[in-house]
Design an enzyme around this catalytic site. Structure first.
Site, short mmCIF file in Angstrom:
data_model
loop_
_atom_site.label_atom_id
_atom_site.label_comp_id
_atom_site.label_asym_id
_atom_site.label_seq_id
_atom_site.Cartn_x
_atom_site.Cartn_y
_atom_site.Cartn_z
N HIS A 427 -5.19 -24.58 -52.11
CA HIS A 427 -6.16 -25.67 -52.23
C HIS A 427 -7.13 -25.72 -51.06
O HIS A 427 -8.16 -26.39 -51.13
CB HIS A 427 -5.43 -27.02 -52.39
CG HIS A 427 -6.08 -27.95 -53.36
ND1 HIS A 427 -7.44 -28.09 -53.48
CD2 HIS A 427 -5.53 -28.78 -54.30
CE1 HIS A 427 -7.71 -28.98 -54.41
NE2 HIS A 427 -6.57 -29.40 -54.94
N ASP A 431 -10.42 -25.33 -55.30
CA ASP A 431 -10.08 -26.63 -55.89
C ASP A 431 -9.55 -26.44 -57.30
O ASP A 431 -9.62 -25.34 -57.88
CB ASP A 431 -11.31 -27.54 -55.91
CG ASP A 431 -11.73 -27.97 -54.51
OD1 ASP A 431 -10.85 -28.04 -53.63
OD2 ASP A 431 -12.93 -28.21 -54.30
#
Length: 454
Positions: A427, A431
């Site tokens: 992450h 995303d």
């Protein structure tokens, strides 16, 4: 003059190696090209060969882990006395800087015919009974490489099979994995006929011999782990544990899953199996996924990257790591330039890499440079799992089994072949929305698999 026996440096990233097993006892005679000891690193297993004839003198016991360049023994010339063993701090490579370890000279020896040859080339030639004097080297300074030997063997009739094998298992030609498997299955290697080069016994030969052997007497209880038993974490298992723990500790990992309708992919694979049968190429579902991933990474380069101190560094090439399960743990050989390779080329390469991994013949180059990983558990009956990213990559794709599912056409349920893909992303670099877009592209390619052929 004594010839040093060292821990070789098998690639730029190697920091240590474990002398797993001495193949020549202390004080025994050895010939140039014979396997001296079995080396295990974090990535591969490797047979280290003698560079000269003489008497073997051990300096360290089996199980010792040392850095590249470390001295582990000598090969003594006839009549030569054993040198005074240095203390551990004085062993070359221990406590030395990486630069010092790199520049330590490693003696090269001539092949059977006098030409300089790599250890792998000499071993392959010895197993096949090939005289290196008849081989022309294409390496630097005329050095004979593995490719030179294989080319010579392809144009030379195979030697006749030996009439009898030596009774001693230690003298039987066998791959390291075959020896381990034979020990666990209680198969006498002296009674196994090898199908590898020069009669070398492979893992498949041992499995065939074990399946043909009569069952063990009922009075012999199966061996089971007793409470309190400690299973040593050998080089590969130890590194896997450390890296996977570090991966979860250092990354912000997010996993998402998506179901793919595989009806057309199943049909395409069946057609390709028939079409490529004459070439001994059998494409798998993982091959289709690897090609779909490679094409998708071209459109979504943020998943083909690494996180550095300077930021998110996009990789210049697409190299897909393919996880292969071994008894000792997972290895991840690499399919390079997968975006340029055809599906047939990918299927041929994954077959070669998987066979090399299971027979202990993977080279360091086969394991280096991956930019994205694909790992499959469908063959184990798994539908969904959470794969852990292999650093320094920022993503990994898990592949489940192809199984019966249901889709709705109007108000009618229709049987479908489906597969679940599970994508884990870092992450910090990717995303959820870009990850989902990538996964959607992979699904679209698999559901319209003709696009994988163009």
């Amino acid at each position: 003059m004594a010839t040093d026996v060292l821990i070789p440096k098998l690639g730029m990233t190697m920091t240590e190696g474990t002398l797993a097993e001495w193949m020549i006892p202390d004080g025994a005679e050895v010939k140039a090209g014979q396997i001296l000891y079995h080396l295990e690193t974090e990535k591969i297993e490797f047979d280290v060969e003698a560079e000269s004839d003489g008497t073997v003198a051990h300096l360290v016991p089996a199980g010792t882990t040392l850095p590249p360049g470390a001295l582990v023994g000598y090969v003594l010339a006839p009549g030569e006395t054993r040198p005074i063993a240095p203390t551990p701090s004085a062993l070359p490579g221990i406590g030395a800087s990486p630069a010092q370890q790199e520049v330590r000279p490693v003696q090269q020896s001539s092949g059977a015919g006098g030409g300089v040859a790599s250890p792998i080339a000499r071993r392959l030639a010895g197993e096949a009974g090939l005289d290196l004097a008849s081989v022309t080297g294409s390496g630097p300074g005329g050095r004979i490489t593995e490719a030179d030997v294989r080319a010579a063997l392809s144009s030379t009739p195979a030697p006749p099979a030996p009439e009898a094998r030596q009774a001693s298992t230690a003298e039987v030609l066998a791959s390291p994995l075959a020896r381990k498997l034979a020990q666990s299955l209680r198969v006498d290697l002296a009674l196994v006929r090898g199908t590898g080069p020069g009669g070398r016994i492979t893992q498949e030969d041992v499995e065939a011999a074990a399946s043909a052997a009569p069952p063990a007497p009922a009075s012999v209880p199966p061996q089971r782990g007793l409470p309190g038993t400690i299973v040593p974490m050998r080089a590969m298992r130890k590194v896997i544990a450390e890296r996977m723990h570090a991966s979860l500790r250092e990354m912000a990992q997010l996993t998402m899953a998506m179901e793919v309708v595989m009806d057309d992919a199943v049909k395409l694979r069946g057609q390709l199996i028939e079409e490529w049968a004459s070439q001994s190429i059998r494409p798998s579902y993982t091959d289709l996924v690897i090609k779909a991933v490679a094409k998708s990474l071209v459109l979504h380069p943020r998943l083909n990257a690494r996180v550095t101190a300077a930021g998110i560094e996009l990789e210049p090439t697409i190299a897909i790591g393919m996880a292969v399960a071994l008894d000792e743990g997972l290895v991840v050989p690499v399919v390079r330039d997968a975006d340029y390779a055809t599906l047939r080329e990918i299927a041929a390469e994954t077959t070669r890499l998987a066979e090399a991994a299971r027979s202990g013949k993977l080279a360091m180059d086969d394991m280096a440079g991956q930019t994205f990983s694909v790992t499959a558990l469908g063959m184990a009956g798994i539908d969904f799992f959470t794969p852990i990213i292999n650093p320094p990559n920022v993503a990994i794709l898990g592949v489940g089994r192809v199984h019966d599912g249901t889709a709705w056409v109007g108000n009618l349920p229709v049987r479908r072949q489906v597969m679940t893909l599970s994508l884990t992303v870092d992450h910090r670099a990717v995303d959820g929305a870009p990850g989902a877009a990538f996964l959607n592209e992979v699904r679209a390619l698999l559901e319209s698999p003709y696009r994988l052929l163009i």
